[in-house]
Design a protein around this motif. Sequence first.
Motif, short mmCIF file in Angstrom:
data_model
loop_
_atom_site.label_atom_id
_atom_site.label_comp_id
_atom_site.label_asym_id
_atom_site.label_seq_id
_atom_site.Cartn_x
_atom_site.Cartn_y
_atom_site.Cartn_z
N ILE A 244 33.46 15.73 -15.55
CA ILE A 244 32.28 15.17 -14.88
C ILE A 244 31.01 15.70 -15.52
N SER A 245 30.98 16.98 -15.85
CA SER A 245 29.80 17.57 -16.48
C SER A 245 29.50 16.89 -17.82
N GLN A 246 30.53 16.64 -18.60
CA GLN A 246 30.35 15.99 -19.90
C GLN A 246 29.80 14.57 -19.75
N HIS A 247 30.24 13.87 -18.71
CA HIS A 247 29.82 12.47 -18.52
C HIS A 247 28.48 12.33 -17.80
N THR A 248 28.09 13.33 -17.02
CA THR A 248 26.89 13.19 -16.21
C THR A 248 25.75 14.12 -16.61
N GLY A 249 26.08 15.21 -17.31
CA GLY A 249 25.06 16.20 -17.64
C GLY A 249 24.79 17.18 -16.51
N VAL A 250 25.49 17.04 -15.40
CA VAL A 250 25.33 17.96 -14.27
C VAL A 250 26.06 19.26 -14.64
N SER A 251 25.43 20.38 -14.35
CA SER A 251 26.02 21.67 -14.74
C SER A 251 27.34 21.93 -14.02
N SER A 252 28.18 22.71 -14.65
CA SER A 252 29.47 23.07 -14.06
C SER A 252 29.28 23.81 -12.75
N GLN A 253 28.25 24.68 -12.68
CA GLN A 253 28.01 25.43 -11.45
C GLN A 253 27.65 24.49 -10.30
N THR A 254 26.82 23.50 -10.59
CA THR A 254 26.45 22.53 -9.56
C THR A 254 27.67 21.74 -9.10
N LEU A 255 28.47 21.31 -10.05
CA LEU A 255 29.68 20.55 -9.71
C LEU A 255 30.66 21.40 -8.92
N GLN A 256 30.76 22.67 -9.25
CA GLN A 256 31.63 23.58 -8.50
C GLN A 256 31.21 23.61 -7.03
N SER A 257 29.92 23.58 -6.78
CA SER A 257 29.43 23.59 -5.40
C SER A 257 29.53 22.21 -4.75
N LEU A 258 29.59 21.15 -5.55
CA LEU A 258 29.69 19.79 -5.01
C LEU A 258 31.09 19.42 -4.56
N LEU A 259 32.10 19.88 -5.26
CA LEU A 259 33.48 19.49 -4.94
C LEU A 259 33.85 19.70 -3.47
N PRO A 260 33.54 20.87 -2.88
CA PRO A 260 33.91 21.07 -1.48
C PRO A 260 33.14 20.15 -0.51
N ILE A 261 32.11 19.50 -0.99
CA ILE A 261 31.36 18.55 -0.17
C ILE A 261 31.87 17.14 -0.39
N VAL A 262 32.06 16.78 -1.65
CA VAL A 262 32.42 15.39 -2.01
C VAL A 262 33.87 15.07 -1.64
N VAL A 263 34.79 15.97 -1.86
CA VAL A 263 36.20 15.70 -1.57
C VAL A 263 36.41 15.37 -0.09
N PRO A 264 35.89 16.17 0.86
CA PRO A 264 36.05 15.79 2.27
C PRO A 264 35.38 14.46 2.61
N LEU A 265 34.25 14.14 1.94
CA LEU A 265 33.60 12.85 2.18
C LEU A 265 34.51 11.69 1.78
N VAL A 266 35.14 11.81 0.62
CA VAL A 266 36.06 10.77 0.17
C VAL A 266 37.22 10.64 1.16
N LEU A 267 37.77 11.76 1.59
CA LEU A 267 38.87 11.73 2.56
C LEU A 267 38.41 11.16 3.90
N ASN A 268 37.18 11.46 4.29
CA ASN A 268 36.64 10.93 5.54
C ASN A 268 36.49 9.41 5.46
N LEU A 269 36.10 8.92 4.32
CA LEU A 269 36.00 7.48 4.10
C LEU A 269 37.38 6.85 4.29
N LEU A 270 38.41 7.49 3.78
CA LEU A 270 39.78 6.98 3.90
C LEU A 270 40.29 7.07 5.34
N LYS A 271 39.75 7.99 6.08
CA LYS A 271 40.14 8.20 7.47
C LYS A 271 39.75 7.03 8.36
N THR A 272 38.78 6.21 7.91
CA THR A 272 38.31 5.10 8.74
C THR A 272 39.44 4.14 9.12
#
Length: 174
Positions: free
Chosen positions: A104-132
Motif C-alpha cells: 500500500i505504501s508503494q502504491h499510495t506514498g503513505v508512510s509505513s508508520q501511518t499505514l500501521q496505525s490505519l490497519l486497526p481502524i480500516v479492517v474493522p470498518l471493512v468487516l462492519n460493512l460486511l456485517k450489514t
Amino acid sequence: MGLFDQIVTALNDPNQAGNSTQMGNILNTAQQLGNQLGISPQTSQMVMSMVGSSVRSSLQEKRTQLGSEATQNIVNEFGGTTPSTQAVQMLFSPTQQEQLIQTISQHTGVSSQTLQSLLPIVVPLVLNLLKTGTNQQQPQGGSNPVLNSFLDADGDGDVDVADAMRLAGQYFQS
C-alpha cells in the motif's frame, strides 16, 4: 447482484443487521480517518480498496479452512468502528501485515508508520460493512448476502470496498 446492491438491500431488510445509522458511522469514520491523517480522499479510497481486497483474500482463506459459519463469526466479532489490533491479527499474520503495508505504501506514498496505525481502524470498518447483511434471527449461522457478495462466490472479481462505500455515501446524500 453487486456488493453495493447487496448492502442497500440489507439496509432495507429488517431481518438483516444493517441500518442507516451503522452505514453513516462507517462512512463518517472512513472520512474522518483521511482528514485526521492529512490523506486525500482519493488516497483514502485507494487504501480502503487495497485493504478491502486483502481482507477479502483472508476471509476466503478462512472460509475454506474453517467454513462459512466461522467466517461469519469473525465478521460479527471484529466488525465495528472502533480500532482493533485483534481484528488485524485475526486476518493477517505479522508477515502478511508487513507485506500489505509495504504494498500500500508503494502504491499510495503513505508512510509505513501511518499505514500501521490505519490497519486497526480500516479492517474493522471493512468487516462492519460486511456485517450489514447478517441475518438478525440467526446471526451465527444464517446466510449473509453482503458477505457472500464480498467473497464473490461466482469468481468474477467484481468487488471493491471503496467503490461500495463511495456509492453508499452518495446514496445517503440523495
